[in-house]
Design a protein around this motif. Structure first.
Motif, PDB file in Angstrom:
ATOM      1  N   ILE A 206       0.873  -1.176   0.000  1.00  8.27           N
ATOM      2  CA  ILE A 206       0.000   0.000   0.000  1.00  8.27           C
ATOM      3  C   ILE A 206       0.911   1.227   0.000  1.00  8.27           C
ATOM      4  O   ILE A 206       1.818   1.350   0.827  1.00  8.27           O
ATOM      5  N   THR A 207       0.716   2.063  -0.987  1.00  8.45           N
ATOM      6  CA  THR A 207       1.680   3.135  -1.259  1.00  8.45           C
ATOM      7  C   THR A 207       0.953   4.466  -1.417  1.00  8.45           C
ATOM      8  O   THR A 207      -0.148   4.515  -1.975  1.00  8.45           O
ATOM      9  N   VAL A 237      -2.942   9.776  -1.657  1.00  2.00           N
ATOM     10  CA  VAL A 237      -3.864   8.903  -2.391  1.00  2.00           C
ATOM     11  C   VAL A 237      -3.234   7.518  -2.317  1.00  2.00           C
ATOM     12  O   VAL A 237      -2.141   7.304  -2.824  1.00  2.00           O
ATOM     13  N   MET A 238      -3.926   6.614  -1.625  1.00  5.24           N
ATOM     14  CA  MET A 238      -3.313   5.315  -1.367  1.00  5.24           C
ATOM     15  C   MET A 238      -3.745   4.277  -2.409  1.00  5.24           C
ATOM     16  O   MET A 238      -4.910   4.224  -2.795  1.00  5.24           O
ATOM     17  N   ALA A 239      -2.772   3.488  -2.851  1.00  6.09           N
ATOM     18  CA  ALA A 239      -3.108   2.382  -3.764  1.00  6.09           C
ATOM     19  C   ALA A 239      -2.124   1.255  -3.499  1.00  6.09           C
ATOM     20  O   ALA A 239      -1.036   1.474  -2.942  1.00  6.09           O
ATOM     21  N   TRP A 240      -2.520   0.077  -3.925  1.00 13.42           N
ATOM     22  CA  TRP A 240      -1.696  -1.117  -3.671  1.00 13.42           C
ATOM     23  C   TRP A 240      -0.846  -1.359  -4.909  1.00 13.42           C
ATOM     24  O   TRP A 240      -1.318  -1.939  -5.886  1.00 13.42           O
ATOM     25  N   ILE A 346      -3.522   7.121 -15.961  1.00 11.41           N
ATOM     26  CA  ILE A 346      -3.401   5.777 -15.351  1.00 11.41           C
ATOM     27  C   ILE A 346      -4.445   5.693 -14.246  1.00 11.41           C
ATOM     28  O   ILE A 346      -4.505   6.577 -13.386  1.00 11.41           O
ATOM     29  N   SER A 347      -5.275   4.650 -14.271  1.00  9.43           N
ATOM     30  CA  SER A 347      -6.238   4.442 -13.171  1.00  9.43           C
ATOM     31  C   SER A 347      -5.859   3.159 -12.459  1.00  9.43           C
ATOM     32  O   SER A 347      -5.639   2.128 -13.093  1.00  9.43           O
ATOM     33  N   LEU A 348      -5.784   3.245 -11.133  1.00 11.80           N
ATOM     34  CA  LEU A 348      -5.383   2.073 -10.338  1.00 11.80           C
ATOM     35  C   LEU A 348      -6.417   1.840  -9.240  1.00 11.80           C
ATOM     36  O   LEU A 348      -7.004   2.802  -8.732  1.00 11.80           O
TER      37      LEU A 348
END
Ligand code: ADP
Length: 359
Positions: A206-207, A237-240, A346-348
């Motif tokens: 998680i970044t 904005v957190m994403a894995w 880019i969508s994550l």
């Protein structure tokens, strides 16, 4: 869809076969050698047609090499002795009538599988050859430049001239740049071969995507002073994500924006959430954009719009970027703002819960 060519004189057999096979395949019925010049994946032929067409069949099978184009002969047991003309050079499988429908389907399926394997192998060989050609072509210029810089340095030393320290520094910088181009080519090829063999494994955490983009922006700003880079990013904005791989994608998009827009232009980076489940990063340039006829294909492997010009590249950056983003369960698209330029988004999948670990 697979294409089955039926060369069957017997009307009732032909009708039955076409009915059965058209449930899973495209069926083409023919009675002359012209049909053998069309595209098909398996041919089913009977004795009379084989006696008439054995020569064009052999020609077509040879023309198809190294791919395997299967031909299946259907004949009644009592007629099999009549078909002698170099039978095994024309035919790969023999079915004696009558036959159960399920057996026929299975035998056709086995031939189709063999056909698909041979097409896949041909494609792999083609891709490998393409890699070699493009790599050889793209590394030629930087290697030639490195050689000529080294030679000019050596000849000045040989002739007893003391090279100017600034000139020496410039030469080494130029050598370093060219070597970096070659090393970038090599790492793109390594990525491609890992992608093709399904060996890219993400190491995800998680970044905070905002921090990651800030880091990349800073690094690019230091090395690229020809362009002005702006960043709009809200709170974390957190994403894995696999941060190394995401940095690679972003760097590629920014490098492209720099490569394909004139000096002094601005490149805008943005981090935002499209909805609570989606973290987005956009890279927008104000360059010439991409003509509509190329837009569909820029993510294809080896696709370059202005190949042969003096902008280096192998047409692999966007292809690799898309594969990496897809592996994250995200997507990358190119948009074309009405006032010009190109915007890559880019969508994550966002990590909507509280972070367990922040990179
Ligand atoms: P390359 O290494 O050739 O740049 P890419 O896969 O990164 O390969 O890009 C494919 C092609 O898409 C490029 O050759 C270029 O023609 C076009 N392209 C990519 N990014 C941009 C951009 N920001 N503006 C205009 N054209 C672009």
């Amino acid at each position: 869809m697979t294409r089955v060519l039926l060369l069957i004189d017997h009307r009732e057999n032909r009708r039955l076969l076409a009915d059965w096979l058209s449930q899973r395949n495209e069926v083409v019925i023919a009675d002359d050698d012209q049909a053998l010049k069309t595209l098909f994946d398996v041919g089913i032929i009977d004795g009379p047609s084989l006696n008439r067409l054995w020569k064009p069949i052999q020609d077509r099978k040879i023309a198809e090499l190294p791919c395997f184009l299967p031909l299946l002969l259907m004949t009644a047991r009592q007629n099999v002795g009549l078909i002698t003309r170099q039978l095994w050079q024309s035919i790969d499988e023999l079915i004696l009538l009558p036959i159960e429908k399920v057996e026929l389907m299975l035998r056709v399926e086995v031939l189709l599988r063999a056909r698909r394997c041979s097409l896949d192998l041909k494609e792999s060989v083609f891709t490998r050859d393409e890699f070699l050609l493009v790599t050889a072509h793209e590394s030629r210029t930087p290697l030639a430049t490195i050689r000529s810089l080294a030679q000019s340095m050596a000849s000045s030393l040989e002739s007893g001239q003391t090279p100017d320290p600034i000139q020496i520094q410039q030469i080494f910088q130029a050598i370093d740049q060219q070597a970096e181009t070659v090393s970038h080519l090599v790492s793109q090829l390594r990525d491609i071969s890992r992608i093709e063999s399904g060996q890219i494994i993400l190491s995800r955490k998680i970044t905070d995507v905002t921090r990651l983009v800030e880091g990349v922006t800073l690094a690019v700003q230091i090395s690229a002073n020809s362009h002005h880079i702006t960043l709009i990013a809200p709170a974390p904005v957190m994403a894995w994500v696999d941060s190394l791989r995401l940095r690679q994608v972003l760097t590629n998009l920014i490098d492209n924006a720099i490569k394909y827009t004139p000096e002094g232009a601005t490149i805008d980076l943005e981090v935002f959430t499209a909805d609570p489940q989606t973290a987005c990063i956009a890279v927008t340039d104000h360059g010439p954009g991409i003509a509509p006829e190329h837009r569909e294909r820029i993510f294809d492997r080896f696709y370059r719009i202005r190949s042969g010009d003096d902008i280096s590249g192998m047409g692999l950056g966007l292809y690799i970027s898309r594969q990496i983003v897809n592996l994250h369960g995200g997507r990358i698209v190119a948009e074309f703002p009405p006032d010009g330029g190109t915007r890559f988004v880019i969508s994550l999948p966002a990590a909507s819960n509280l972070p367990l670990y922040v990179d």
